[in-house]
Enzyme design. Structure first.
Site, PDB file in Angstrom:
ATOM      1  NE  ARG A 205       0.840  17.377 -13.084  1.00  0.00           N
ATOM      2  CZ  ARG A 205       1.377  16.542 -12.193  1.00  0.00           C
ATOM      3  NH1 ARG A 205       0.927  16.514 -10.950  1.00  0.00           N
ATOM      4  NH2 ARG A 205       2.351  15.729 -12.532  1.00  0.00           N
TER       5      ARG A 205
ATOM      6  CE  LYS B  99      -0.345  13.928 -14.356  1.00  0.00           C
ATOM      7  NZ  LYS B  99      -0.711  14.359 -15.727  1.00  0.00           N
TER       8      LYS B  99
ATOM      9  NE  ARG C 115      -4.055  -2.027   1.784  1.00  0.00           N
ATOM     10  CZ  ARG C 115      -3.870  -3.236   2.297  1.00  0.00           C
ATOM     11  NH1 ARG C 115      -2.828  -3.464   3.063  1.00  0.00           N
ATOM     12  NH2 ARG C 115      -4.723  -4.206   2.042  1.00  0.00           N
TER      13      ARG C 115
ATOM     14  CE  LYS D  45       5.737  17.607 -14.225  1.00  0.00           C
ATOM     15  NZ  LYS D  45       5.895  16.328 -14.919  1.00  0.00           N
TER      16      LYS D  45
HETATM   17  N1  LIG Z   1       5.372  10.689 -14.956  1.00  0.00           N
HETATM   18  C1  LIG Z   1       5.358  11.783 -15.691  1.00  0.00           C
HETATM   19  O1  LIG Z   1       4.929  12.850 -15.261  1.00  0.00           O
HETATM   20  C2  LIG Z   1       5.915  11.710 -17.084  1.00  0.00           C
HETATM   21  C3  LIG Z   1       6.154  12.896 -17.797  1.00  0.00           C
HETATM   22  C4  LIG Z   1       6.726  12.795 -19.053  1.00  0.00           C
HETATM   23  C5  LIG Z   1       7.035  11.552 -19.592  1.00  0.00           C
HETATM   24  N2  LIG Z   1       6.773  10.428 -18.877  1.00  0.00           N
HETATM   25  C6  LIG Z   1       7.107   9.109 -19.402  1.00  0.00           C
HETATM   26  O2  LIG Z   1       8.514   9.030 -19.553  1.00  0.00           O
HETATM   27  C7  LIG Z   1       8.826   8.065 -20.553  1.00  0.00           C
HETATM   28  C8  LIG Z   1       9.900   8.619 -21.448  1.00  0.00           C
HETATM   29  O3  LIG Z   1      11.048   8.868 -20.681  1.00  0.00           O
HETATM   30  P1  LIG Z   1      12.495   8.858 -21.359  1.00  0.00           P
HETATM   31  O4  LIG Z   1      12.499   9.720 -22.534  1.00  0.00           O
HETATM   32  O5  LIG Z   1      13.479   9.065 -20.297  1.00  0.00           O
HETATM   33  O6  LIG Z   1      12.554   7.360 -21.942  1.00  0.00           O
HETATM   34  P2  LIG Z   1      13.376   6.064 -21.491  1.00  0.00           P
HETATM   35  O7  LIG Z   1      13.243   5.815 -20.054  1.00  0.00           O
HETATM   36  O8  LIG Z   1      12.955   4.996 -22.431  1.00  0.00           O
HETATM   37  O9  LIG Z   1      14.881   6.492 -21.798  1.00  0.00           O
HETATM   38  C9  LIG Z   1      15.273   6.747 -23.121  1.00  0.00           C
HETATM   39  C10 LIG Z   1      16.433   5.818 -23.539  1.00  0.00           C
HETATM   40  O10 LIG Z   1      17.637   6.320 -22.968  1.00  0.00           O
HETATM   41  C11 LIG Z   1      18.272   5.293 -22.205  1.00  0.00           C
HETATM   42  N3  LIG Z   1      18.976   5.984 -21.140  1.00  0.00           N
HETATM   43  C12 LIG Z   1      18.427   6.632 -20.078  1.00  0.00           C
HETATM   44  N4  LIG Z   1      19.376   7.259 -19.382  1.00  0.00           N
HETATM   45  C13 LIG Z   1      20.551   7.033 -20.013  1.00  0.00           C
HETATM   46  C14 LIG Z   1      21.898   7.430 -19.792  1.00  0.00           C
HETATM   47  N5  LIG Z   1      22.219   8.254 -18.784  1.00  0.00           N
HETATM   48  N6  LIG Z   1      22.851   6.982 -20.635  1.00  0.00           N
HETATM   49  C15 LIG Z   1      22.516   6.183 -21.683  1.00  0.00           C
HETATM   50  N7  LIG Z   1      21.276   5.785 -21.961  1.00  0.00           N
HETATM   51  C16 LIG Z   1      20.307   6.200 -21.131  1.00  0.00           C
HETATM   52  C17 LIG Z   1      17.165   4.359 -21.805  1.00  0.00           C
HETATM   53  O11 LIG Z   1      17.651   3.059 -21.542  1.00  0.00           O
HETATM   54  C18 LIG Z   1      16.281   4.395 -23.050  1.00  0.00           C
HETATM   55  O12 LIG Z   1      16.791   3.538 -24.033  1.00  0.00           O
HETATM   56  C19 LIG Z   1       7.518   7.760 -21.267  1.00  0.00           C
HETATM   57  O13 LIG Z   1       7.062   6.494 -20.874  1.00  0.00           O
HETATM   58  C20 LIG Z   1       6.572   8.840 -20.770  1.00  0.00           C
HETATM   59  O14 LIG Z   1       5.229   8.408 -20.718  1.00  0.00           O
HETATM   60  C21 LIG Z   1       6.225  10.484 -17.644  1.00  0.00           C
END
Ligand SMILES: NC(=O)c1ccc[n+]([C@@H]2O[C@H](COP(=O)([O-])OP(=O)(O)OC[C@H]3O[C@@H](n4cnc5c(N)ncnc54)[C@H](O)[C@@H]3O)[C@@H](O)[C@H]2O)c1
Ligand SMILES: [Zn+2]
Length: 372
Positions: A245, A148, A126, A231
Site C-alpha cells: 500500500r 482510512k 462502536r 486503488k
Molecule cells: N482517507 C484517505 O485515504 C485519504 C486519501 C487522500 C486524501 N485524504 C484527505 O482528503 C482531504 C483532501 O480532500 P479534498 O481535496 O477533497 O479536500 P476538501 O474536502 O477540502 O475539498 C476541497 C474543496 O472543494 C470543495 N468542494 C468539494 N466538492 C465540491 C463540489 N462538487 N463543488 C464545489 N466545491 C466542492 C470543498 O468544500 C473544499 O472547499 C485531506 O484532508 C486529506 O488528508 C484522505
C-alpha cells in the site's frame, strides 16, 4: 435506481466487501440505491458549507422518496474541520439524532468530510454503517477508497483515526462540474499517480484524453473508474499498509515536505499540487540514481504541466533551501541510520519501494532542484 451507464467497481475485502458506483447524476438517484443495497430508514448526511447548498437538498429528497429520513450535519469547509472539536460536534449531532447502530452516516463532500464523517461513523456506537458520496475528484479517486478515516492533531496530519470501510460509495461524476478548476487539477495529480505506479497503459490513455477528462462526460467517468480499480487493487493486496500500500505514496514524500514547508496554506499549495511536483521529483530523482530515464521524467512533467499543475519547487515562492526541505522529509519519515524509505521508479508504471535511499543523495538532489 442505478442506471445502465453506472460503472461498478467492487472492493473485495473479506467480510467487508463493498461496491463503488460511478455515474452521472447518482446523487439524485441515491435513495433507491441505498434503500436496495443497505436498507435503513434513518440517516445523517454530513457535509460542508460549500457542498451542502449545492447537493444536500437533492440527496435528502432522493433518500426521502425511498423512505429514508435524513438529518443534515453541516461543518465548515476546509482542513480545519478535521479536528477533535469538529469531530465532537459531529458525534454529538449523530447521538442527538438518536441514530442506531444499523442506521447510516452519509458523507457528502470532499476528502475532509469523508475522513471526518467516516471517523465519526467508525466510533459512534462502536461503529455505524457509512456511505461515501464523494464530490471532489480527489475524494472520488482516492480518499473514498480504502477505508482510512481520521483527523489532524497539533502533532501532524491524519494521526488519529480508524480503518473503517464504507458499506457503499456513490461517485457522481457530474457533481465535479461545480468543483473549482484548481481543485479538479489537484485531484487529477492522483489520477496520474495510478498510471505511474503500475499502469503504463493507463498513463498512455491519460496522455491522449486529458482535455476530455477535464471537460466531463464519458472520459471523466472512465478516468474515475479506472483510478478506483487501481486503488482498490492495491488496498485488496494490503488493507492495513504493511507493504504494497506504500506504493500509493509515490510523489508524496517530496510532496509532504513541500506542503509542510508552505505551512499547509492552501492559498500557496494544495495537496494535489504538492503531489504533482512530488511525482516529477520522484522521477527526476530516480533518473539521477540511474534507475530510470530523464525522458520518462520529461513525459511526466509535460503531462502534469499541460494539466495546469505546478511541476517544480521553483514554482513556489519563499520555499526553504535543501537543508530546510531535508528537515521536513526527516520529520515525515523514520530515518534509520541515515537511510530513507522512498517510492522510486524504473520508468513510467514501474514504481517500487526503495528501503535504503541515502539521505545524502536526497540532499544533493534537493540542492540541484532548488537551484535557479
Ligand atoms: N482517507 C484517505 O485515504 C485519504 C486519501 C487522500 C486524501 N485524504 C484527505 O482528503 C482531504 C483532501 O480532500 P479534498 O481535496 O477533497 O479536500 P476538501 O474536502 O477540502 O475539498 C476541497 C474543496 O472543494 C470543495 N468542494 C468539494 N466538492 C465540491 C463540489 N462538487 N463543488 C464545489 N466545491 C466542492 C470543498 O468544500 C473544499 O472547499 C485531506 O484532508 C486529506 O488528508 C484522505
Ligand atoms: Zn495524495
Amino acid at each position: 435506481m442505478s442506471s445502465d451507464h453506472d460503472v461498478v467497481v467492487p472492493v473485495a475485502l473479506a467480510g467487508r466487501a463493498y461496491d463503488i458506483l460511478i455515474g452521472e447524476g447518482l446523487i439524485a438517484r441515491a435513495g433507491a440505491i441505498v434503500a436496495e443495497r443497505i436498507g435503513t430508514r434513518r440517516a445523517a448526511i454530513v457535509t460542508d458549507a460549500n457542498v451542502g447548498p449545492l447537493y444536500l437538498e437533492t440527496l435528502a429528497r432522493s433518500l426521502a422518496e425511498a423512505g429514508i429520513e435524513a438529518v443534515p450535519v453541516t461543518v465548515a469547509p476546509g482542513e480545519g474541520s478535521k479536528s477533535f472539536a469538529v469531530l465532537q460536534d459531529v458525534v454529538d449531532a449523530l447521538l442527538a439524532a438518536r441514530l442506531e447502530r444499523g442506521d447510516i452516516v452519509v458523507a457528502l463532500g470532499g476528502g475532509v468530510v469523508g475522513d471526518l464523517a467516516g471517523f465519526a461513523a467508525g466510533i459512534v456506537r462502536r461503529g455505524m454503517r457509512f456511505v461515501q458520496v464523494p464530490t471532489s475528484l480527489l475524494a472520488q479517486v482516492d480518499s473514498s477508497v480504502g477505508g482510512k478515516t481520521g483527523i489532524n492533531t497539533r502533532h501532524g496530519k491524519n494521526l488519529v483515526g480508524v480503518f473503517h470501510q464504507p458499506a457503499l460509495v456513490l461517485s457522481d461524476t457530474a457533481a465535479l462540474d461545480s468543483l473549482p478548476r484548481r481543485e479538479f487539477a489537484a485531484g487529477y495529480a492522483e489520477v496520474v499517480k495510478y498510471g505511474l505506479i503500475d499502469r503504463p497503459d493507463f498513463f498512455d490513455w491519460l496522455e491522449r484524453h486529458r482535455d476530455e477528462i477535464f471537460a466531463g462526460g464519458e472520459a471523466r467517468l472512465s478516468a474515475v473508474a479506472e483510478s478506483c480499480r487501481c486503488k482498490a487493487a492495491v488496498v485488496e493486496r494490503d488493507e492495513f499498509e504493511t507493504g504494497d500500500r506504500a506504493l500509493l505514496n509515490l510523489g508524496h514524500t517530496f510532496g509532504h515536505a513541500l506542503e509542510a514547508a508552505t505551512g499547509y496554506d492552501p492559498a500557496r499549495l494544495v495537496h494535489g499540487e504538492a503531489v504533482a511536483i512530488g511525482l516529477v521529483m520522484a522521477h527526476r530523482f530516480s533518473a539521477r540514481m540511474n534507475l530510470a530515464s530523464h525522458d520518462d521524467a520529461g513525459r511526466v512533467e509535460a503531462h502534469l504541466r499541460a494539466a495546469g499543475l505546478p511541476v517544480s519547487p521553483a514554482a513556489i515562492p519563499g520555499l526553504p533551501g535543501a537543508d530546510g526541505l531535508m528537515e521536513f522529509i526527516a520529520q515525515d519519515k523514520k530515518v534509520s541510520r541515515g537511510a530513507l524509505t522512498f517510492i522510486l521508479t524504473r520508468g513510467i508504471g514501474r514504481a517500487f519501494v526503495a528501503r535504503d535511499v541515502p539521505g545524502s543523495a536526497v540532499r544533493s538532489f534537493l540542492e540541484e532542484s532548488s537551484a535557479p
